[in-house]
Design an enzyme around this catalytic site. Sequence first.
Site, mmCIF file in Angstrom:
data_model
loop_
_atom_site.group_PDB
_atom_site.id
_atom_site.type_symbol
_atom_site.label_atom_id
_atom_site.label_comp_id
_atom_site.label_asym_id
_atom_site.label_seq_id
_atom_site.Cartn_x
_atom_site.Cartn_y
_atom_site.Cartn_z
ATOM 1 N N LYS A 189 0.006 0.721 -6.320
ATOM 2 C CA LYS A 189 -0.953 -0.388 -6.241
ATOM 3 C C LYS A 189 -1.149 -0.832 -4.794
ATOM 4 O O LYS A 189 -2.273 -1.093 -4.353
ATOM 5 C CB LYS A 189 -0.455 -1.554 -7.095
ATOM 6 C CG LYS A 189 -1.496 -2.626 -7.350
ATOM 7 C CD LYS A 189 -1.013 -3.613 -8.383
ATOM 8 C CE LYS A 189 -2.108 -4.626 -8.721
ATOM 9 N NZ LYS A 189 -1.664 -5.588 -9.761
ATOM 10 N N ASP A 190 -0.043 -0.916 -4.043
ATOM 11 C CA ASP A 190 -0.156 -1.237 -2.618
ATOM 12 C C ASP A 190 -0.921 -0.158 -1.869
ATOM 13 O O ASP A 190 -1.680 -0.452 -0.936
ATOM 14 C CB ASP A 190 1.239 -1.403 -2.002
ATOM 15 C CG ASP A 190 1.878 -2.739 -2.343
ATOM 16 O OD1 ASP A 190 1.140 -3.677 -2.718
ATOM 17 O OD2 ASP A 190 3.111 -2.855 -2.228
ATOM 18 N N GLU A 192 -10.961 -18.237 19.518
ATOM 19 C CA GLU A 192 -11.272 -17.216 18.522
ATOM 20 C C GLU A 192 -11.490 -17.875 17.163
ATOM 21 O O GLU A 192 -10.987 -18.971 16.884
ATOM 22 C CB GLU A 192 -10.129 -16.202 18.434
ATOM 23 C CG GLU A 192 -10.045 -15.271 19.638
ATOM 24 C CD GLU A 192 -11.058 -14.137 19.555
ATOM 25 O OE1 GLU A 192 -12.269 -14.437 19.469
ATOM 26 O OE2 GLU A 192 -10.646 -12.973 19.597
ATOM 27 N N SER A 229 10.272 -11.843 -6.451
ATOM 28 C CA SER A 229 8.877 -12.232 -6.282
ATOM 29 C C SER A 229 8.476 -13.253 -7.348
ATOM 30 O O SER A 229 8.938 -13.194 -8.493
ATOM 31 C CB SER A 229 7.964 -11.012 -6.390
ATOM 32 O OG SER A 229 8.242 -10.080 -5.364
ATOM 33 N N HIS A 272 13.932 -11.319 -1.461
ATOM 34 C CA HIS A 272 14.665 -10.449 -2.377
ATOM 35 C C HIS A 272 15.818 -11.164 -3.078
ATOM 36 O O HIS A 272 16.376 -10.616 -4.033
ATOM 37 C CB HIS A 272 15.196 -9.223 -1.623
ATOM 38 C CG HIS A 272 14.192 -8.134 -1.476
ATOM 39 N ND1 HIS A 272 13.026 -8.300 -0.747
ATOM 40 C CD2 HIS A 272 14.139 -6.864 -1.967
ATOM 41 C CE1 HIS A 272 12.329 -7.177 -0.793
ATOM 42 N NE2 HIS A 272 12.976 -6.294 -1.526
#
Length: 442
Positions: free
Chosen positions: A247-248, A291, A223, A219
């Site tokens: 959108k998220d 894994e 971004s 922040h």
Amino acid sequence: MSFPWAQEYKPANAFTQWVDERLPLPRLVYNAVGAGYPVPRNLNYFWNFGILAGLCLGLQIVTGIILAMHYAANAGVAFDSVEHIMRDVNWGWMLRYAHANGASAFFVVIYIHIFRGFFYGSYKAPREMVWLLGVTIFLLMMATAFMGYVLPWGQMSFWGAKVITGLFGAIPLVGEPIQQWLLGGFAPDNAALNRFFSLHYLLPFVIAGVVILHIWALHIPGSSNPTGVEVKTESDTVPFYPYFVAKDGWAVGAFAFLYCLVLFFFPNALGHPDNYIPANPMSTPAHIVPEWYFWPFYAILRAFTADFFFIPAKLMGVLAMFSAILVWFFMPWLDRSPVRSGAYRPLYRKAFWILVVDALVLGYCGGAPAAEPYVMISQIASIYYFAHFLIIVPIISAIERPDPLPYSITEAVLGKDENVPLSASPTAPFPGTQHPNAHGHA
């Protein structure tokens, strides 16, 4: 991210105002994920994987806490306690599968998130700290996932713990004492299981703390975006709420659909069947594998098959395996190109996709038996992996001629503003570069 056009928080009612004056939590939420946080308007769906990673972390913490209420960290009953969860606890089978497949989903999301950062240059200034904290989160995830894999105390859990902790024995002089300290003895047993359970329970909260630092660091500069061009005007941004919340939300819905598809129809597809056999120190599995999300690094570990002068092959494999992740810390300084986004770097873009293929090849070889031709392919792929970061990226950043950049984020979205003269563009990377037209390189 603070811009002069960012909206100031104004409490909606007297109660919210009273709370905000005494504990500015409403203001914090507003500035972090609300209309007070402007974000570049051109973010694509690869930027949704940050929120998906947070969702996966929350899912793992919640399901892990509930599973811990029924799990017994004792070598004599650990396997039976997992079976008890699966058979006797209400919805225990779903919680256990949700946690196991949630780990796989977490790594899928994180790998896409990391490779998005590689392609779009998210590690470049002024976001180096965001990148460094992100790599730290990945290392903590790997430690947490390894310890969690041991807890079911099946065959693959036991022998995986024995092999991985045995790697520390390759360190000269102090290796064996470190290995014994980690295990609490000479082989995986009650002491090791208790330690791994304790750390597996603790580390997710450490990860959550580092995630908060990661978001805090993000922040400050704000971004990044697919063009790599910094925000210049108010028109380059939109408020996080409601635009990117919506959108998220779509991305979360798509993720939930795929996750539930695996959870309810293919819950064991990503696990190993030998882990449904109780741990037996007297019976070594024919093929010991971790894994799937560890396979690329496991392939690098096994790529070293011969001693190099006085350095044992095992030690070189251990150093290479850890270096394969540690090299990511240096990406902000290895890549010196003034252009961030791979969308405008033709040579780097080709090298990036070769790296993606190389990582997939390493993953395939890591899950294959330690035999030819997989060992030889692992060796070739490992050489290219390190060459990409240590040789190819620095050379490309020095000799590459990037494509012209748009003047602004708005231009990349809507096309060139004819009122902006060509001479106003500060983004042409080399003399003589022409400014892009309205439909050029956005």
